[in-house]
Design a protein around this motif. Structure first.
Motif, PDB file in Angstrom:
ATOM      1  N   LEU A 126      42.351  39.008  33.591  1.00  0.00           N
ATOM      2  CA  LEU A 126      41.546  39.787  32.639  1.00  0.00           C
ATOM      3  C   LEU A 126      41.017  41.067  33.283  1.00  0.00           C
ATOM      4  CD1 LEU A 126      38.960  38.477  30.097  1.00  0.00           C
ATOM      5  CD2 LEU A 126      38.395  40.427  31.541  1.00  0.00           C
ATOM      6  N   MET A 127      40.493  40.959  34.500  1.00  0.00           N
ATOM      7  CA  MET A 127      39.947  42.142  35.166  1.00  0.00           C
ATOM      8  C   MET A 127      41.041  43.160  35.464  1.00  0.00           C
ATOM      9  SD  MET A 127      37.184  40.577  37.867  1.00  0.00           S
ATOM     10  CE  MET A 127      35.977  39.338  37.382  1.00  0.00           C
ATOM     11  N   LEU A 128      42.177  42.691  35.980  1.00  0.00           N
ATOM     12  CA  LEU A 128      43.281  43.607  36.266  1.00  0.00           C
ATOM     13  C   LEU A 128      43.784  44.278  34.990  1.00  0.00           C
ATOM     14  CD1 LEU A 128      45.320  41.522  38.875  1.00  0.00           C
ATOM     15  CD2 LEU A 128      44.005  43.604  39.330  1.00  0.00           C
ATOM     16  N   ASP A 129      43.858  43.518  33.909  1.00  0.00           N
ATOM     17  CA  ASP A 129      44.306  44.076  32.639  1.00  0.00           C
ATOM     18  C   ASP A 129      43.329  45.138  32.146  1.00  0.00           C
ATOM     19  OD1 ASP A 129      46.028  43.855  30.058  1.00  0.00           O
ATOM     20  OD2 ASP A 129      43.960  43.620  29.341  1.00  0.00           O
ATOM     21  N   ALA A 130      42.030  44.860  32.254  1.00  0.00           N
ATOM     22  CA  ALA A 130      41.023  45.814  31.791  1.00  0.00           C
ATOM     23  C   ALA A 130      41.085  47.105  32.595  1.00  0.00           C
ATOM     24  CB  ALA A 130      39.639  45.186  31.881  1.00  0.00           C
ATOM     25  N   PHE A 131      41.152  46.991  33.904  1.00  0.00           N
ATOM     26  CA  PHE A 131      41.216  48.196  34.732  1.00  0.00           C
ATOM     27  C   PHE A 131      42.534  48.942  34.537  1.00  0.00           C
ATOM     28  CE2 PHE A 131      37.877  46.139  37.515  1.00  0.00           C
ATOM     29  CZ  PHE A 131      36.907  47.112  37.280  1.00  0.00           C
ATOM     30  N   THR A 132      43.624  48.211  34.244  1.00  0.00           N
ATOM     31  CA  THR A 132      44.894  48.855  33.940  1.00  0.00           C
ATOM     32  C   THR A 132      44.782  49.661  32.652  1.00  0.00           C
ATOM     33  OG1 THR A 132      46.177  47.128  35.058  1.00  0.00           O
ATOM     34  CG2 THR A 132      47.351  48.484  33.449  1.00  0.00           C
ATOM     35  N   ARG A 133      44.140  49.084  31.639  1.00  0.00           N
ATOM     36  CA  ARG A 133      43.938  49.796  30.369  1.00  0.00           C
ATOM     37  C   ARG A 133      43.028  51.010  30.558  1.00  0.00           C
ATOM     38  NH1 ARG A 133      45.648  46.833  25.871  1.00  0.00           N
ATOM     39  NH2 ARG A 133      46.349  44.729  26.417  1.00  0.00           N
ATOM     40  N   TRP A 138      38.249  47.959  27.178  1.00  0.00           N
ATOM     41  CA  TRP A 138      38.295  47.505  28.567  1.00  0.00           C
ATOM     42  C   TRP A 138      36.907  47.436  29.179  1.00  0.00           C
ATOM     43  CZ3 TRP A 138      36.635  50.463  32.697  1.00  0.00           C
ATOM     44  CH2 TRP A 138      36.485  51.836  32.481  1.00  0.00           C
ATOM     45  N   ARG A 139      36.040  48.375  28.838  1.00  0.00           N
ATOM     46  CA  ARG A 139      34.670  48.329  29.362  1.00  0.00           C
ATOM     47  C   ARG A 139      33.950  47.085  28.855  1.00  0.00           C
ATOM     48  NH1 ARG A 139      35.938  53.158  27.489  1.00  0.00           N
ATOM     49  NH2 ARG A 139      35.933  55.014  28.829  1.00  0.00           N
ATOM     50  N   GLY A 140      34.075  46.827  27.550  1.00  0.00           N
ATOM     51  CA  GLY A 140      33.431  45.655  26.973  1.00  0.00           C
ATOM     52  C   GLY A 140      33.951  44.350  27.555  1.00  0.00           C
ATOM     53  N   ARG A 141      35.236  44.307  27.869  1.00  0.00           N
ATOM     54  CA  ARG A 141      35.816  43.090  28.461  1.00  0.00           C
ATOM     55  C   ARG A 141      35.251  42.841  29.858  1.00  0.00           C
ATOM     56  NH1 ARG A 141      39.431  39.596  25.864  1.00  0.00           N
ATOM     57  NH2 ARG A 141      41.074  39.773  27.435  1.00  0.00           N
ATOM     58  N   LEU A 142      35.114  43.911  30.637  1.00  0.00           N
ATOM     59  CA  LEU A 142      34.565  43.753  31.987  1.00  0.00           C
ATOM     60  C   LEU A 142      33.095  43.344  31.932  1.00  0.00           C
ATOM     61  CD1 LEU A 142      36.219  46.805  33.784  1.00  0.00           C
ATOM     62  CD2 LEU A 142      36.867  44.388  33.957  1.00  0.00           C
ATOM     63  N   ARG A 143      32.341  43.949  31.008  1.00  0.00           N
ATOM     64  CA  ARG A 143      30.942  43.540  30.857  1.00  0.00           C
ATOM     65  C   ARG A 143      30.858  42.086  30.397  1.00  0.00           C
ATOM     66  NH1 ARG A 143      30.555  48.959  28.003  1.00  0.00           N
ATOM     67  NH2 ARG A 143      29.669  50.386  29.581  1.00  0.00           N
TER      68      ARG A 143
END
Length: 234
Positions: free
Chosen positions: A128-135, A87-92
Motif C-alpha cells: 500500500l505504501m509503495l503504491d501510494a508513493f508511486t502514484r 495517495w496522501r489520504g491512503r498514507l494518512r
C-alpha cells in the motif's frame, strides 16, 4: 501425575487449541486495561490450559508476537476505505489505522520496533505504501526511501505510544516538567512551557505530514530537473 498437573491436562483436553484460537485469545488478553506484556503463562491461564499447550503451536514468544503483529497489520488494512487515487489520504489512513491498532493492543504494539513479521499483513502494508508513493510520482531510490521513512516513523513512534498507553500515560510527550538553570540552558528554560504542551499523537501526525511533504518536494524537484533546458554548449 500430581493433582494440579492432572487438572491442567484435563483442562487442555477440553479446549481445542489451534493457532487461530490462540491468536484470538491473545488479542482479547492484550486488549484488557493494564496489560502491558503477554506471556505464555498468562495466555495459558486465559485459555484455561497449561502454557505448554501454547508451545505446540508457537515455538517461542517472538513467533507468537510476530503472528499477533501481523494480525494487527491485517486489521489496520481492513480499516482503510480511501480510494487508491488519493495517495496522501491512503498514507494518512494506514498511519492512523496502525496507531489505532497499537493503542488498542499496546502489549502487542510495543513489539513493532523490534520484530518483523514477514506475513501477509506486513506485506500488504508495504504494498500500500509503495503504491501510494508511486502514484505520487516517485520511483527508484526516492520511492523506497520515502516508504522506509514512513514505515520507520509509524513503527517506532507507534510502538513508543503503545508503550506509553500500556503504562497509563496520558499522551503528554514529556512525563514531567523540565526544570533547568536558565543560565546554563537558556533555550530549554525559554521553551519549557511549549515543550510541556507537546503530545505524542500530535507529533506522530506531524511526522506523517512531513514525510508526505517530502515526497511532494521530491516529485517537484525531479520534474523541474527533467523540464530544465540543457546548458548551452561551449
Amino acid at each position: 501425575m500430581t493433582p494440579a498437573k492432572a487438572d491442567a491436562a484435563s483442562a487442555s483436553m477440553k479446549v481445542r487449541l489451534d493457532r487461530d484460537t490462540i491468536l484470538a485469545a491473545a488479542l482479547e488478553l492484550a486488549a484488557q486495561p493494564g496489560v502491558s506484556t503477554l506471556s505464555f503463562r498468562e495466555l495459558g491461564a486465559h485459555l484455561s490450559v497449561d502454557p505448554t499447550a501454547v508451545y505446540r503451536h508457537f515455538r517461542s514468544k517472538d513467533e507468537l508476537m510476530m503472528a499477533l503483529l501481523d494480525q494487527l497489520a491485517v486489521r489496520g488494512l481492513a480499516e482503510i476505505d480511501v480510494p487508491v487515487e488519493d495517495w496522501r489520504g491512503r498514507l494518512r489512513a494506514i498511519s492512523m489505522s496502525t496507531l489505532h491498532q497499537f493503542e488498542q493492543f499496546p502489549a502487542i504494539g510495543v513489539e513493532a520496533i523490534v520484530l518483523t513479521t514477514n506475513g501477509p499483513g506486513e506485506h500488504g502494508a508495504i504494498e500500500l505504501m509503495l503504491d501510494a508513493f508511486t502514484r505520487a510520482g516517485l520511483s527508484g531510490e526516492e520511492l523506497v526511501r520515502h516508504y522506509a521513512l514512513l514505515a520507520a516513523h509509524v513503527l517506532s513512534a507507534g510502538a513508543n505510544i503503545a508503550r506509553a498507553r500500556a503504562d497509563g500515560a496520558s499522551g503528554v510527550w514529556l512525563d514531567k516538567p523540565i526544570l533547568v538553570d536558565p543560565r546554563e540552558f537558556p533555550l530549554v528554560a525559554a521553551n519549557s512551557t511549549l515543550l510541556a504542551r507537546l503530545r505524542d499523537d500530535e507529533l506522530y501526525r506531524a511526522g506523517v505530514e512531513l514525510i508526505i511533504d517530502s515526497a511532494e518536494r521530491a516529485v517537484s524537484q525531479a520534474r523541474f530537473a527533467t523540464d530544465a533546458p540543457a546548458p548551452p554548449e561551449v
